[in-house]
Design an enzyme around this catalytic site. Structure first.
Site, PDB file in Angstrom:
ATOM      1  N   CYS A  69      -4.811   3.222   4.339  1.00 30.31           N
ATOM      2  CA  CYS A  69      -4.564   3.723   2.986  1.00 30.31           C
ATOM      3  C   CYS A  69      -3.528   2.866   2.257  1.00 30.31           C
ATOM      4  CB  CYS A  69      -4.087   5.168   3.025  1.00 30.31           C
ATOM      5  SG  CYS A  69      -5.322   6.327   3.635  1.00 30.31           S
ATOM      6  N   ARG A  96     -12.681   9.449   2.962  1.00 34.91           N
ATOM      7  CA  ARG A  96     -12.343   8.312   2.110  1.00 34.91           C
ATOM      8  C   ARG A  96     -13.526   8.155   1.152  1.00 34.91           C
ATOM      9  NH1 ARG A  96      -8.494   4.814   3.202  1.00 34.91           N
ATOM     10  NH2 ARG A  96      -8.571   5.145   5.445  1.00 34.91           N
TER      11      ARG A  96
END
Length: 219
Positions: free
Chosen positions: A56, A133
């Site tokens: 991330c 995601r």
């Protein structure tokens, strides 16, 4: 046979391309945001599993580095995760201090998974978004035009995000088709003419359904 107790709704199952993006109001790192306030321009809404995670962090550094490219395409960015607003603030401070880049687009907090569930990012029985995601490409009318889902251990590709956005804008602008591996400036394809006369009059075997429409010129 899957027992009912172990059945799990797949991520991204809640919404389809062509659906109106569910509206919401939430706290973010840039203040309170409302999804419908972004109508009139493109918006990419993307989720990340958690702050302070390696993949991330690499994504946010990359996306922030491409922020001007998205802005040039009149596309806003908005991130979402279950972490609290203050966790977001601490993470963005770390990113700035470590990578010398500021993340200025809003990061929304979703600790109760209300937004994630509304968008089908997580199943109704999930209690965290550790595997999520997901990216939604939302057009100026608030319609979802494309979606991508990645596992937690694979990061997004910035060139592909920009390429997909370019393609969506190009096909809207000229009512054409974007072929495989299309990049901005490449020839586009015309919609086939559903006419038997056109089929018989075509010089080549594929000319009636694969005709170039010419390149798109960005203003």
């Amino acid at each position: 046979m899957i027992e009912p107790s172990t059945a799990r709704e797949p991520a991204c199952a809640g919404l389809r391309i062509g659906d109106m993006a569910p509206d919401f109001t939430a706290r973010s790192t840039t203040g309170n945001v409302r999804l419908s306030d972004f109508r009139g321009r493109w918006l990419i809404l993307f989720s990340h599993p958690a702050d302070f995670t390696p993949v991330c962090t690499s994504e946010f550094v990359a996306i922030a580095g491409c922020a001007d490219e998205f802005e040039r395409r009149d596309c806003a960015l908005m991130a979402l995760s279950v972490d609290s607003l203050f966790s977001h603030f601490a993470w963005l401070r770390l990113i700035r201090d470590r990578f010398d880049i500021e993340v200025r687009f809003p990061i929304v907090e979703d600790p109760t998974l209300v937004i994630g569930r509304a968008f089908g990012m997580v199943a109704s029985q999930d209690n965290d978004s550790a595997t999520v995601r997901t990216t939604f490409f939302i057009d100026p009318k608030g319609i979802i035009r494309a979606m991508t889902c990645y596992p937690a251990n694979v990061g997004r590709s910035m060139p592909e995000m920009l390429r997909l956005l370019d393609a969506l804008q190009a096909v809207d602008e000229r009512k054409v088709l974007a072929p495989a591996n299309w990049e901005a400036g490449d020839p586009l394809l015309a919609h086939p003419d559903a006419s038997l006369d056109t089929v018989f009059a075509a010089k080549g075997q594929t000319d009636w359904f694969m005709q170039e429409a010419g390149p798109r010129t960005r203003k």
